[in-house]
Design a protein around this motif. Structure first.
Motif, mmCIF file in Angstrom:
data_model
loop_
_atom_site.group_PDB
_atom_site.id
_atom_site.type_symbol
_atom_site.label_atom_id
_atom_site.label_comp_id
_atom_site.label_asym_id
_atom_site.label_seq_id
_atom_site.Cartn_x
_atom_site.Cartn_y
_atom_site.Cartn_z
ATOM 1 N N ARG A 20 -1.044 2.405 -0.397
ATOM 2 C CA ARG A 20 -0.963 1.186 -1.233
ATOM 3 C C ARG A 20 0.459 0.629 -1.260
ATOM 4 O O ARG A 20 0.655 -0.587 -1.292
ATOM 5 N N ALA A 21 1.436 1.551 -1.222
ATOM 6 C CA ALA A 21 2.836 1.101 -1.309
ATOM 7 C C ALA A 21 3.246 0.326 -0.058
ATOM 8 O O ALA A 21 4.184 -0.464 -0.106
ATOM 9 N N GLY A 22 2.527 0.548 1.050
ATOM 10 C CA GLY A 22 2.946 -0.085 2.297
ATOM 11 C C GLY A 22 2.054 -1.235 2.744
ATOM 12 O O GLY A 22 2.228 -1.750 3.841
ATOM 13 N N CYS A 23 1.080 -1.629 1.914
ATOM 14 C CA CYS A 23 0.196 -2.723 2.343
ATOM 15 C C CYS A 23 0.312 -3.896 1.378
ATOM 16 O O CYS A 23 0.907 -3.783 0.310
ATOM 17 N N ARG A 24 -0.221 -5.042 1.808
ATOM 18 C CA ARG A 24 -0.156 -6.223 0.933
ATOM 19 C C ARG A 24 -1.336 -6.271 -0.023
ATOM 20 O O ARG A 24 -1.185 -6.429 -1.211
ATOM 21 N N ARG A 25 -2.544 -6.192 0.572
ATOM 22 C CA ARG A 25 -3.753 -6.365 -0.250
ATOM 23 C C ARG A 25 -4.654 -5.148 -0.122
ATOM 24 O O ARG A 25 -4.700 -4.506 0.930
ATOM 25 N N VAL A 26 -5.391 -4.862 -1.162
ATOM 26 C CA VAL A 26 -6.434 -3.838 -1.088
ATOM 27 C C VAL A 26 -7.688 -4.520 -0.564
ATOM 28 O O VAL A 26 -8.049 -5.610 -1.029
ATOM 29 N N VAL A 27 -8.325 -3.906 0.426
ATOM 30 C CA VAL A 27 -9.541 -4.500 0.994
ATOM 31 C C VAL A 27 -10.726 -3.648 0.534
ATOM 32 O O VAL A 27 -11.056 -2.623 1.138
ATOM 33 N N PHE A 28 -11.354 -4.091 -0.524
ATOM 34 C CA PHE A 28 -12.427 -3.305 -1.142
ATOM 35 C C PHE A 28 -13.689 -3.295 -0.281
ATOM 36 O O PHE A 28 -14.425 -2.314 -0.232
ATOM 37 N N GLY A 29 -13.923 -4.419 0.415
ATOM 38 C CA GLY A 29 -15.200 -4.597 1.123
ATOM 39 C C GLY A 29 -15.888 -5.795 0.509
ATOM 40 O O GLY A 29 -15.496 -6.261 -0.564
ATOM 41 N N GLU A 30 -16.908 -6.293 1.200
ATOM 42 C CA GLU A 30 -17.582 -7.478 0.660
ATOM 43 C C GLU A 30 -19.021 -7.552 1.156
ATOM 44 O O GLU A 30 -19.379 -6.932 2.158
ATOM 45 N N GLY A 31 -19.795 -8.315 0.445
ATOM 46 C CA GLY A 31 -21.172 -8.552 0.878
ATOM 47 C C GLY A 31 -22.153 -8.399 -0.251
ATOM 48 O O GLY A 31 -21.792 -8.457 -1.434
#
Ligand code: URA
Length: 223
Positions: free
Chosen positions: A50-61
């Motif tokens: 988390r410290a090294g990324c921009r956004r959390v990608v939870f998933g979608e649909g």
């Protein structure tokens, strides 16, 4: 005290000490909706990603999808947009779904890890371990009938750590009430177009179970 009374007391025994309180269940196990789970995942710091990324990608649909697709983890485009499979591999996945007559919005698309590993490296085992409960919680809440594992990491996480995708793709696995189809990751198809044909065959098998009717084998569409 009379002997008889003593015997009676010992038969009754000491009152049971109260059972120690069971440890509280982690919040992802009790989350009742995908929205609640998404909030937890958004606040997660269980690993270094988390410290090294921009956004959390939870998933979608579709939160009630009968078919769920699980990839590896976000890449650069996904990290920028906060959505799964929106880069080059995502475009190819869209083409596969469209060729199979499946709308992206009717399935749920997620990943093993929700944060982008730096430099697009593979997630490390401890990162997979930290994120895995979120994937399990997604499966518990969505309750898909069919899960397609896109690539080795998803198959090793959901089927067995010993899975070799080249050997085991295309073979259904029944586990924990799920029908699981391991296949190649779309990014592998970008590197090696000869993998398009087996992936198309795997999606035909998925389609057959998903729609509940036989699918006439089709030649590989122009993906
Ligand atoms: N590759 C993945 O495994 N997941 C994505 O969301 C995008 C690319």
């Amino acid at each position: 005290m009379e002997k008889e009374e003593l015997v009676q007391l010992s038969l009754l025994g000491e009152p049971e000490p109260p059972a120690p309180p069971s440890p509280p269940r982690p919040p992802w196990e009790t989350a009742g909706t995908l929205e609640e789970l998404e909030r937890l995942v958004g606040a997660c710091r269980r690993c270094r990603l988390r410290a090294g990324c921009r956004r959390v990608v939870f998933g979608e649909g579709n939160p009630q999808a009968a078919l769920m697709l699980v990839g590896e983890g976000p890449g650069q485009a996904e990290d920028e947009q906060g959505r799964p499979f929106v880069g080059a591999a995502g475009q190819l996945l869209n083409n596969i779904l469209a060729a199979a007559g499946i709308e992206r919005s009717e399935v749920f698309i997620g990943n093993v890890v929700k944060c982008r590993p730096p430099g697009n490296r593979l997630p490390l085992p401890d990162e997979v371990k930290a994120c895995r409960p979120y994937l399990e919680a997604q499966l518990r809440l969505i309750r898909p009938r069919i899960v397609v594992c896109l690539g080795a990491l998803a198959a090793q996480t959901l089927i067995d750590p010993a899975v070799r995708i080249t050997r085991e793709r295309g073979r259904w696995v029944e586990k924990d009430g799920l029908l699981i189809m391991p296949t190649f990751h779309p990014a592998a198809l970008l590197r090696d177009p000869s993998k398009k044909r087996p992936v198309w065959q795997d999606f035909q098998a998925v389609l057959e179970r998903y729609r509940g009717k036989e699918v006439t084998p089709d030649k590989t569409p122009g993906l």
